[in-house]
Design a protein around this motif. Sequence first.
Motif, short mmCIF file in Angstrom:
data_model
loop_
_atom_site.label_atom_id
_atom_site.label_comp_id
_atom_site.label_asym_id
_atom_site.label_seq_id
_atom_site.Cartn_x
_atom_site.Cartn_y
_atom_site.Cartn_z
N VAL A 26 5.39 -1.74 13.00
CA VAL A 26 5.30 -3.21 12.95
C VAL A 26 5.48 -3.80 14.35
O VAL A 26 4.76 -4.74 14.74
CB VAL A 26 6.33 -3.78 11.94
N SER A 27 6.39 -3.24 15.16
CA SER A 27 6.59 -3.76 16.53
C SER A 27 5.31 -3.70 17.34
O SER A 27 4.93 -4.68 17.98
CB SER A 27 7.62 -2.94 17.30
N GLY A 28 4.68 -2.54 17.36
CA GLY A 28 3.49 -2.36 18.17
C GLY A 28 2.33 -3.22 17.67
O GLY A 28 1.61 -3.84 18.45
N TYR A 45 -2.35 2.74 20.35
CA TYR A 45 -2.34 4.17 20.04
C TYR A 45 -1.15 4.48 19.14
O TYR A 45 -0.04 4.02 19.41
CB TYR A 45 -2.20 5.01 21.32
N ASP A 46 -1.37 5.24 18.09
CA ASP A 46 -0.25 5.72 17.29
C ASP A 46 -0.44 7.21 17.00
O ASP A 46 -1.55 7.65 16.69
CB ASP A 46 -0.08 4.95 15.98
N ALA A 47 0.66 7.93 17.06
CA ALA A 47 0.61 9.38 16.84
C ALA A 47 0.26 9.73 15.40
O ALA A 47 -0.38 10.75 15.13
CB ALA A 47 1.95 9.98 17.23
N GLY A 53 4.17 2.84 10.89
CA GLY A 53 5.44 3.53 11.14
C GLY A 53 6.29 3.58 9.88
O GLY A 53 5.85 4.10 8.84
N CYS A 54 7.48 2.98 9.94
CA CYS A 54 8.41 3.02 8.80
C CYS A 54 7.94 2.17 7.63
O CYS A 54 8.54 2.22 6.55
CB CYS A 54 9.79 2.50 9.22
N VAL A 55 6.92 1.36 7.83
CA VAL A 55 6.39 0.56 6.71
C VAL A 55 5.12 1.27 6.21
O VAL A 55 4.00 0.93 6.56
CB VAL A 55 6.10 -0.89 7.16
N GLU A 70 10.87 -1.61 1.97
CA GLU A 70 10.31 -2.24 0.77
C GLU A 70 10.75 -3.69 0.64
O GLU A 70 10.44 -4.35 -0.35
CB GLU A 70 10.65 -1.41 -0.48
N SER A 71 11.47 -4.21 1.64
CA SER A 71 11.92 -5.60 1.57
C SER A 71 12.20 -6.08 2.98
O SER A 71 12.12 -5.30 3.94
CB SER A 71 13.21 -5.68 0.74
N PHE A 72 12.55 -7.34 3.13
CA PHE A 72 12.94 -7.85 4.45
C PHE A 72 14.09 -8.84 4.28
O PHE A 72 14.20 -9.52 3.26
CB PHE A 72 11.75 -8.51 5.16
N GLY A 483 15.53 -2.96 10.85
CA GLY A 483 15.09 -3.92 9.84
C GLY A 483 13.98 -4.81 10.36
O GLY A 483 13.89 -5.11 11.55
N LEU A 484 13.13 -5.21 9.43
CA LEU A 484 11.93 -5.96 9.81
C LEU A 484 12.27 -7.32 10.41
O LEU A 484 11.60 -7.78 11.34
CB LEU A 484 11.03 -6.12 8.58
N ALA A 485 13.32 -7.97 9.90
CA ALA A 485 13.66 -9.30 10.42
C ALA A 485 13.99 -9.18 11.91
O ALA A 485 13.51 -9.98 12.73
CB ALA A 485 14.84 -9.87 9.66
C1 FAD Z 1 13.22 4.91 4.86
C2 FAD Z 1 13.32 3.57 5.50
C3 FAD Z 1 13.52 2.43 4.71
C4 FAD Z 1 13.61 1.18 5.31
N1 FAD Z 1 13.79 0.08 4.51
C5 FAD Z 1 13.79 -1.15 5.08
C6 FAD Z 1 13.81 -2.31 4.27
O1 FAD Z 1 13.78 -2.23 3.04
N2 FAD Z 1 13.85 -3.51 4.90
C7 FAD Z 1 13.82 -3.63 6.26
O2 FAD Z 1 13.82 -4.75 6.79
N3 FAD Z 1 13.76 -2.54 7.05
C8 FAD Z 1 13.75 -1.32 6.49
N4 FAD Z 1 13.67 -0.21 7.29
C9 FAD Z 1 13.65 -0.38 8.75
C10 FAD Z 1 12.30 -0.90 9.24
O3 FAD Z 1 11.27 -0.28 8.53
C11 FAD Z 1 12.18 -0.61 10.73
O4 FAD Z 1 13.27 -1.25 11.41
C12 FAD Z 1 10.88 -1.10 11.34
O5 FAD Z 1 9.77 -0.85 10.51
C13 FAD Z 1 10.72 -0.43 12.70
O6 FAD Z 1 9.48 -0.76 13.26
P1 FAD Z 1 9.09 -0.22 14.70
O7 FAD Z 1 7.68 -0.62 14.92
O8 FAD Z 1 10.10 -0.68 15.69
O9 FAD Z 1 9.25 1.36 14.63
P2 FAD Z 1 8.49 2.45 13.77
O10 FAD Z 1 8.11 1.90 12.45
O11 FAD Z 1 9.37 3.66 13.83
O12 FAD Z 1 7.15 2.69 14.59
C14 FAD Z 1 7.09 3.47 15.74
C15 FAD Z 1 5.69 4.05 15.81
O13 FAD Z 1 5.56 4.76 17.03
C16 FAD Z 1 4.73 5.87 16.77
N5 FAD Z 1 4.93 6.86 17.82
C17 FAD Z 1 6.03 7.61 18.08
N6 FAD Z 1 5.80 8.43 19.13
C18 FAD Z 1 4.54 8.18 19.56
C19 FAD Z 1 3.73 8.69 20.62
N7 FAD Z 1 4.18 9.65 21.45
N8 FAD Z 1 2.47 8.22 20.76
C20 FAD Z 1 1.98 7.25 19.93
N9 FAD Z 1 2.71 6.74 18.91
C21 FAD Z 1 3.98 7.18 18.73
C22 FAD Z 1 5.14 6.35 15.39
O14 FAD Z 1 4.13 7.13 14.79
C23 FAD Z 1 5.38 5.03 14.68
O15 FAD Z 1 4.24 4.58 13.97
C24 FAD Z 1 13.55 1.06 6.72
C25 FAD Z 1 13.35 2.19 7.51
C26 FAD Z 1 13.23 3.44 6.91
C27 FAD Z 1 13.01 4.66 7.76
#
Ligand code: FAD
Length: 505
Positions: A26-28, A45-47, A53-55, A70-72, A483-485
């Motif tokens: 979601v961040s990217g 780019y995503d691996a 990612g986590c969503v 599954e929620s925010f 967390g998403l928020a």
């Molecule tokens: C099981 C689980 C349940 C959750 N439940 C909730 C919830 O109900 N409510 C809530 O608010 N939050 C929840 N969270 C937390 C929330 O999902 C995360 O805080 C948020 O999605 C993180 O987003 P992000 O983009 O920062 O990181 P990530 O989602 O971790 O994304 C990072 C991305 O970087 C990519 N990446 C890594 N290395 C490389 C590389 N070398 N080259 C290219 N790409 C790369 C990965 O493939 C990944 O897609 C949950 C997390 C988990 C794991």
Amino acid sequence: MEHRKHAAKQHSHPLAQRAVVVGGGVSGLLAAKDLQAAGFQVVVYDAASSWGGCVSHHEVAGVVLDGGAESFATRTTAVADLAEELGLAAKIVTPNPAGAWVWLPDGPVPLPRTGILGIPADLNAPEVRAALGASGVLRAALDAKMPATIGTTEAVSSVAELVRARMGKRVLERLVAPVVGGVHSADPELLDVDMVAPGLRAGIREHGSLAAAVAAQRAGGSKPGSAVGGLMGGMYTLVTALVEQLLAAGVQMHAGHRVKAIYRDPAEAAAPTEPLSAPAAPWKVDWGHGTEQGSDTASLLVVATDGPTAVKLLGTELPQLVPFAPAPGPDIRLVTLVVDVPELDSAPRGTGVLVAPGVKGVKAKALTHATSKWGWLADSTGPGTHVLRLSYGRAGVKRSDAVRLTAATPTEEDLVPTALADASTLLGIEVTEADLLGADIVRWKGALPFAAVGHQAKMAQVQALAAAVPGLALTGGWLSGNGLAAVVAGTRRTIGTLIQDMAKE
Ligand SMILES: Cc1cc2nc3c(=O)[nH]c(=O)nc-3n(C[C@H](O)[C@H](O)[C@H](O)COP(=O)(O)OP(=O)(O)OC[C@H]3O[C@@H](n4cnc5c(N)ncnc54)[C@H](O)[C@@H]3O)c2cc1C
């Protein structure tokens, strides 16, 4: 305050308006959206082979379900605003108000509904009295009488320290530890309170007590009275909508491309326009896609991966980051069971159960009764069919409390019988293999960043280091908090500042 320097002055250079985003969680994806809207030509780019990612999502017994988040949290409108921008406003839903339960060493009790991280806002609520007992409530009430300085001084503090100081051990052990274990997969003794409950300590200073600070935060969100929201169809539909919008806007999206190295490419540097302000050389990003290798170049780089990967990738160009490499998060397994058990229509434990550490005979740390929590999901599966999601693994637990998830476990499928047994105990209704319509195990290895005490201060230093580097932005859950928020708000802050600074030059 740190001033952000960058390479925006290279307007005449062909790479000046090109941004590469590494990581498509979601961040990217959100960084890409905001950069594209600001006029950048964006490449992501995503691996992984899928976005978000986590969503994530997966299909179990023919039902498409969230595989991660599954929620925010609705303590701010950050996620709801984004959903609205993506045309999903009408899809925002609140969970079943029946709430969840907590399984204590002496049995199950309903979880107080007015809390944040299990910290109660209303000590007179019957569920609070049931969970804490009279002596626990009396001790917790001291919170309202003690000075607002307790727990709010500059010194870094764990969630446990704050709760113990203000409300006592019973609130910590019987309410906060189970919730923190369920949400953050970690022990509250280790977690930085400012990362996992932002604004709470400031709220104590403003409102005079921890309970009042919790009440104020609960009242201040986009949906007063409900701490979380969801999306009809699943949280992953946010990612689907984001990706659709990015593709429609012409953003280049490369899933399955792991970025392997990031460095400056002096060969591509533009000729300096002024003798003393030579623009920095553009960023070069090397990727691998199966047996294919390639590279990309841009003047602006956003790294939106997990923390350990971000530090590893940037370590050559920015060795000052290396000491800040965060420890990998816990290894978590989510076991999803789709079962045919009509007795579960009565939703015996509301939306699910959080398990206190130290409970004997149950290995799961939490069970979500998804078809009880989300009305739209129950409508889609129909009566009698239920979706149960059990999570395993937490950071900082005694080995004896952890399910064995090592190579010594014969197969991961062992977790399905464990989950069936745990579900039967936690729901008080027998759920057997014969009831199973489908099961899936999702492994999240290190995906939940672990915000140990002091994490927030360290991450502020990381942001300051990144802000001083021309054309670089770092974002993601490891910096803004789980967390998403937090992730949505943090990414928008970081990218917004970057765009504003670039516009000034
Ligand atoms: C099981 C689980 C349940 C959750 N439940 C909730 C919830 O109900 N409510 C809530 O608010 N939050 C929840 N969270 C937390 C929330 O999902 C995360 O805080 C948020 O999605 C993180 O987003 P992000 O983009 O920062 O990181 P990530 O989602 O971790 O994304 C990072 C991305 O970087 C990519 N990446 C890594 N290395 C490389 C590389 N070398 N080259 C290219 N790409 C790369 C990965 O493939 C990944 O897609 C949950 C997390 C988990 C794991």
